[in-house]
Motif scaffolding. Structure first.
Motif, mmCIF file in Angstrom:
data_model
loop_
_atom_site.group_PDB
_atom_site.id
_atom_site.type_symbol
_atom_site.label_atom_id
_atom_site.label_comp_id
_atom_site.label_asym_id
_atom_site.label_seq_id
_atom_site.Cartn_x
_atom_site.Cartn_y
_atom_site.Cartn_z
ATOM 1 N N GLU A 28 0.833 -1.196 0.000
ATOM 2 C CA GLU A 28 0.000 0.000 0.000
ATOM 3 C C GLU A 28 0.872 1.252 0.000
ATOM 4 O O GLU A 28 0.624 2.215 -0.698
ATOM 5 C CB GLU A 28 -0.904 -0.033 1.238
ATOM 6 N N LEU A 35 -3.360 5.147 -13.709
ATOM 7 C CA LEU A 35 -4.593 4.519 -14.195
ATOM 8 C C LEU A 35 -4.514 3.004 -14.020
ATOM 9 O O LEU A 35 -5.458 2.354 -13.612
ATOM 10 C CB LEU A 35 -4.773 4.879 -15.675
ATOM 11 N N TYR A 36 -3.365 2.475 -14.384
ATOM 12 C CA TYR A 36 -3.131 1.048 -14.179
ATOM 13 C C TYR A 36 -1.922 0.888 -13.292
ATOM 14 O O TYR A 36 -0.980 1.668 -13.389
ATOM 15 C CB TYR A 36 -2.869 0.347 -15.525
ATOM 16 N N THR A 37 -1.980 -0.100 -12.433
ATOM 17 C CA THR A 37 -0.818 -0.309 -11.590
ATOM 18 C C THR A 37 -0.163 -1.627 -11.915
ATOM 19 O O THR A 37 -0.836 -2.647 -12.073
ATOM 20 C CB THR A 37 -1.206 -0.350 -10.098
ATOM 21 N N GLY A 38 1.169 -1.576 -11.997
ATOM 22 C CA GLY A 38 1.907 -2.818 -12.153
ATOM 23 C C GLY A 38 1.923 -3.511 -10.815
ATOM 24 O O GLY A 38 1.632 -2.917 -9.780
ATOM 25 N N TYR A 241 -7.651 -9.982 -6.792
ATOM 26 C CA TYR A 241 -8.425 -9.520 -7.938
ATOM 27 C C TYR A 241 -9.409 -10.551 -8.478
ATOM 28 O O TYR A 241 -10.450 -10.203 -9.015
ATOM 29 C CB TYR A 241 -7.490 -9.126 -9.086
ATOM 30 N N MET A 242 -9.033 -11.827 -8.431
ATOM 31 C CA MET A 242 -9.836 -12.821 -9.154
ATOM 32 C C MET A 242 -10.861 -13.512 -8.270
ATOM 33 O O MET A 242 -11.958 -13.823 -8.715
ATOM 34 C CB MET A 242 -8.928 -13.890 -9.760
ATOM 35 N N ASN B 27 -11.325 5.567 -6.639
ATOM 36 C CA ASN B 27 -10.944 5.295 -8.018
ATOM 37 C C ASN B 27 -9.663 4.475 -8.017
ATOM 38 O O ASN B 27 -8.586 4.981 -8.322
ATOM 39 C CB ASN B 27 -10.742 6.622 -8.761
ATOM 40 N N SER B 28 -9.804 3.188 -7.652
ATOM 41 C CA SER B 28 -8.617 2.341 -7.573
ATOM 42 C C SER B 28 -8.140 1.989 -8.971
ATOM 43 O O SER B 28 -8.950 1.643 -9.821
ATOM 44 C CB SER B 28 -8.931 1.048 -6.820
ATOM 45 N N PRO B 29 -6.851 2.067 -9.211
ATOM 46 C CA PRO B 29 -6.351 1.700 -10.532
ATOM 47 C C PRO B 29 -6.492 0.203 -10.772
ATOM 48 O O PRO B 29 -6.391 -0.599 -9.838
ATOM 49 C CB PRO B 29 -4.883 2.106 -10.491
ATOM 50 N N LEU B 30 -6.720 -0.166 -12.030
ATOM 51 C CA LEU B 30 -6.807 -1.579 -12.389
ATOM 52 C C LEU B 30 -5.403 -2.167 -12.393
ATOM 53 O O LEU B 30 -4.437 -1.454 -12.649
ATOM 54 C CB LEU B 30 -7.391 -1.724 -13.791
ATOM 55 N N PRO B 31 -5.307 -3.461 -12.137
ATOM 56 C CA PRO B 31 -3.991 -4.090 -12.270
ATOM 57 C C PRO B 31 -3.549 -4.111 -13.735
ATOM 58 O O PRO B 31 -4.379 -4.262 -14.635
ATOM 59 C CB PRO B 31 -4.201 -5.503 -11.729
ATOM 60 N N LYS B 32 -2.263 -4.009 -13.952
ATOM 61 C CA LYS B 32 -1.717 -3.949 -15.313
ATOM 62 C C LYS B 32 -2.056 -5.190 -16.137
ATOM 63 O O LYS B 32 -2.356 -5.103 -17.313
ATOM 64 C CB LYS B 32 -0.183 -3.805 -15.247
ATOM 65 N N TRP B 33 -1.989 -6.346 -15.450
ATOM 66 C CA TRP B 33 -2.194 -7.563 -16.245
ATOM 67 C C TRP B 33 -3.565 -7.573 -16.891
ATOM 68 O O TRP B 33 -3.787 -8.194 -17.917
ATOM 69 C CB TRP B 33 -1.980 -8.826 -15.403
ATOM 70 N N TRP B 34 -4.485 -6.809 -16.269
ATOM 71 C CA TRP B 34 -5.818 -6.720 -16.843
ATOM 72 C C TRP B 34 -5.723 -6.062 -18.229
ATOM 73 O O TRP B 34 -6.312 -6.504 -19.205
ATOM 74 C CB TRP B 34 -6.696 -5.882 -15.913
ATOM 75 N N LEU B 35 -4.933 -4.993 -18.264
ATOM 76 C CA LEU B 35 -4.697 -4.284 -19.522
ATOM 77 C C LEU B 35 -4.030 -5.215 -20.537
ATOM 78 O O LEU B 35 -4.388 -5.237 -21.710
ATOM 79 C CB LEU B 35 -3.803 -3.081 -19.226
ATOM 80 N N TYR B 36 -3.073 -6.011 -20.044
ATOM 81 C CA TYR B 36 -2.368 -6.915 -20.951
ATOM 82 C C TYR B 36 -3.317 -7.954 -21.536
ATOM 83 O O TYR B 36 -3.158 -8.380 -22.683
ATOM 84 C CB TYR B 36 -1.215 -7.605 -20.207
#
Lengths: 503, 290
Positions: A28, A35-38, A241-242, B27-36
């Motif tokens: 955290e 926008l997207y987080t690695g 997430y899943m 507004n939590s950011p999406l995980p990157k792998w989702w984008l991938y």
């Protein structure tokens, strides 16, 4: 991703009593707001303690059952598979030791799923996410993969350094070895899955010489790949997430559930502590962040119960180790109830957790009732069933002498492993005579004997039956009656209600 | 869209700016792998476009490197299925219906084939399962057969049909006794009473006695002295409970006055040899085969 773990705020003030030299931050704390987080790579540190011992034990038990169960043999006589646990797709049978289930009886599976769900609810209301933390396959395999990773690449510090280090022969060798080991475990896992659907010894002997079916290779490959990806790479992201489970666990917890709790009232104010310093006027937490370092999901439990926490309790072990070292009582982080947290924060006394409360008693009662019901169903499961379909076209036929004839399709489910002979009769239809196409010779029409029907072992036998009522016998358009099937040898009967229709 | 980015005071995260009953969404950011995964599906679709038929045009569509057509696949599958059946079909073609019924495998095959052929060709008139229809379409599931219910009789009826243009068609022609003034209306009424007496439904015994003479003179040659019928001539039984055009007094009088006579096409020209044989076997098992 390695940078993400190290790019961070000013280093924490040095403190010699802290077992961690490098600064430890929860995921955290490391997060930005793009926008997207690695993914922030988590490097869980190894820890030993009571909870870890329980986890090792359960890991061994779960994996042992999973890998070895298909090899248990169970003699069912000739012509039947001798694997104790087998889901035989081509032959549409499922075997579990002495139990054999036909596709028609899939409600047993429904019962098991309901029981499973209720057991999960019960465990959660008592001990929080114990399922997630100790027995969920995602956790168990991830744990196994982390153990392998640790064996090859070393513990947390060594792994962080290895990931940061420039490419070298040693790095490539270690990484390759790790992935090879992971793939091997994944393959064994994928292969074992298929063994629940195919005879295990046959499968093994055919698999490596290329004689198995494409389906077998495909599914082995699929489960190998998913194991490798989920346990090696996705890890805690699966939980965060899943998985739907963390999302509604909040509805299953109450203030008496034992969840991993940081006892802030004891720990705060936190701060580094030197040997010999007084403990007066400060909390027991020395802010060493070992609890964060060991966390497989990379969170800081001191922020309170959160979505990502899988309740594995490794931070409990971590904190106990540190408390022992600094000479403070254990249990700064422990499985405790929310009721105690609130009471103690307000200066009250902790109470024993209430195991038996309305919620848990209700789950227990439901589990008991449904379990008994299913057990009853299983105990009184008949090895004989009869299904009757009344003809739709024509509904009835008037014969030249004015008598009425109805046609039926009779399906006999012989779940026994022996060929059986049955007599077919009707009940509740005065004056009716039954004729069956394909009845045994010397029975049925014109012989004065009830039709005798054979059924091969473990199959469904299908017959066409005609029921005849003499002219004027039927009053009204419709009469309900029953077909009765009697086993000639054992006297066992099966019945099915049907109707007789007329003009 | 909110113009000002608002930060949640507790988590420090941005909110979406929307508010429902005092609750704001982070507004939590999406995980990157989702984008991938999204990128992966795009790559997949490009590969698909290249390999398979995909983009529709005005006169056609792009065929793709691999091509493929569900329609062609169906044709191929049907051809393969036909090929698998061919050995059995040859066997059936070589046998008489009675021979087919003797072999359980051939019988099963014929019943399945016959059922589908029956649904396609026969059910519109005779009903599914041979239930028959009011108005002259006889039931094939009962034990009354106007033209005979043996395998041979059934095969002949299917093959050549009844009262059609085929040279081998089954033919019979009942005179219109009333319309052509061969009998007086009173005589026809007496005759009807006489027929009702076969099934014990007569009300006027005098009329029955008067009806005997015209019956023996005009009807018995085909329908038999006791009304037992004659399948060779397609003359139905009159002493049973089954009446193709209705069994009430008016129905019987109407039928004597000006008979309705059903027509059935011959299927020889429309169906192949094996289908006719499979149909024969199927109809025979509907419940009344002799």
């Amino acid at each position: 991703m390695a940078e993400a773990a190290t790019q961070q705020q000013p280093a924490a003030p040095s403190h010699s009593s802290s077992p961690e030299a490098e600064t430890v931050l929860s995921r955290e704390e490391q997060k930005q707001q793009p926008l997207y987080t690695g993914r922030v790579q988590v490097y869980p540190k190894s820890i030993s303690g009571r909870v870890r011992r329980v986890k090792w034990l359960l890991l061994g038990l779960c994996l042992g059952v999973y890998y070895l169960a298909p090899w248990i043999r169970w003699d069912r006589g000739p012509g039947a598979p001798d694997q104790a646990i087998l889901i035989d797709m081509p032959d549409r049978r499922a075997y579990f030791f002495w139990i054999e289930i036909w596709p028609q009886e899939v409600y047993y599976l429904t019962g098991i799923l309901i029981l499973g769900a209720l057991a999960l609810f019960l465990a959660t209301s008592i001990g929080g996410r114990v399922w997630c933390g100790f027995t969920c396959p995602q956790t168990v395999w991830t744990d196994l993969y982390m153990w392998v990773e640790r064996l090859i690449e070393g513990d947390r510090g060594a792994r962080i350094r290895l990931d940061k280090a420039p490419p070298s022969g040693g790095k490539v060798a270690k990484k390759s070895l790790k992935h090879l080991a992971w793939l091997l475990i994944a393959f064994v896992t994928g292969g074992a899955w298929i063994m629940y659907y195919k005879d295990a010894p046959t499968l093994v002997s055919e698999f490596f010489v290329g004689e198995s079916s494409l389906t077998v290779y495909f599914f082995t490959g699929l489960f190998t790949l998913t194991t490798y990806l989920l346990a090696g790479f996705a890890r805690e992201q699966v939980c965060t997430y899943m998985c739907p489970w963390p999302r509604f666990q909040a509805a299953l917890l109450d203030e008496d559930s034992l969840v991993v709790t940081y006892r802030g009232w004891r720990g705060e104010p936190r701060g580094p502590h030197r040997k010999g310093q007084t403990w007066e006027g400060r909390g027991d937490c020395i802010d060493c962040k070992l609890c964060v370092a060991v966390c497989p999901t990379g969170i800081d439990i001191r922020d309170g119960l959160q979505l990502e926490c899988i309740g594995c309790g490794l931070c409990v072990d971590a904190c106990d180790t540190v408390m022992d070292r600094v000479g403070r009582p254990r249990g700064l982080i422990a499985f405790d109830t929310d009721r105690n947290r609130i009471a103690c924060s307000a200066g009250g006394e902790p109470q024993q957790p209430k195991l038996f409360r309305l919620r848990t008693i209700l789950y227990l009662v439901l589990i008991g009732a449904i379990g008994l019901f299913m057990l009853g169903l299983l105990t009184f499961r008949s090895d004989l069933e009869v299904n009757v379909l009344h003809d739709r076209n024509p509904l009835f036929v008037t014969l030249s002498d004015g008598s009425i004839r109805n046609g039926y399709t009779i399906k006999i489910l012989n779940k026994d492993r022996a060929e059986r002979l049955f007599t077919l009769g009707v009940e509740g239809l005065e004056g009716a005579s039954v004729a069956v196409i394909g009845a045994e010779e010397g029975s049925g029409e014109g012989t004065g004997e009830a039709p005798r029907l054979g059924a091969k072992p473990d199959t469904v036998a299908s017959y066409r039956a005609f029921v005849l009522l003499p002219s004027g016998t039927l009053s009204g358009k419709l009469k309900a009656f029953s077909f009765v099937l009697t086993d000639e040898a054992s006297g066992a009967t099966a019945r099915h209600d049907s109707v007789f229709r007329g003009p | 869209m909110p113009t000002k980015v608002e930060k949640d005071s507790i988590t420090g995260q941005e909110t979406t700016g929307h508010e429902w009953d005092g609750i704001k969404e982070l507004n939590s950011p999406l995980p990157k792998w989702w984008l991938y995964v999204l990128y992966a599906t795009i790559v997949f679709s490009v590969i698909y476009y290249v390999l398979y038929p995909s983009i529709p045009g005005i006169t056609g569509y792009t065929k793709g490197l691999i091509g493929g057509s569900a329609r062609e696949a169906l044709v191929e599958k049907l051809a393969k299925a036909k090929e698998r059946q061919s050995a059995t079909l040859t066997q059936i073609a070589a046998l008489e219906p009675a021979g087919i019924a003797e072999s359980p495998e051939l019988l099963n095959f014929s019943l399945a084939g016959g059922r589908s052929a029956f649904a396609d060709n026969c059910a519109p008139c005779h009903g599914l399962g041979g239930a028959g229809r009011p108005g002259g379409f006889p039931s094939l599931a009962d034990d009354a057969w106007i033209w005979g219910g043996t395998l041979e009789d059934i095969e002949t009826s299917i093959r050549y049909g009844i009262r059609n243009d085929n040279d081998d068609s089954r033919i019979s022609d009942m005179p219109a006794f009333g319309a052509d003034e061969l009998l007086e209306p009173a005589q026809i009424a007496d005759l009807a009473e006489y027929l009702l007496a076969f099934t014990d439904r007569a009300e006027d015994q005098d009329a029955v006695a008067r009806g005997e003479e015209p019956y023996l003179e005009n009807c018995a040659a085909c329908h038999g002295e006791q009304g037992e019928g004659l399948p060779e001539l397609g003359a139905p039984r009159l002493n049973d409970q089954i009446w193709l055009y209705g069994g009430e007094r008016e129905d019987i009088i109407a039928q004597i006055d000006k008979p309705k006579q059903g027509v059935m096409p011959g299927w020889e020209a429309r169906l192949d040899e094996t289908t006719i044989k499979m149909l024969t076997v199927y109809v025979h098992t509907l419940g009344g085969g002799q």
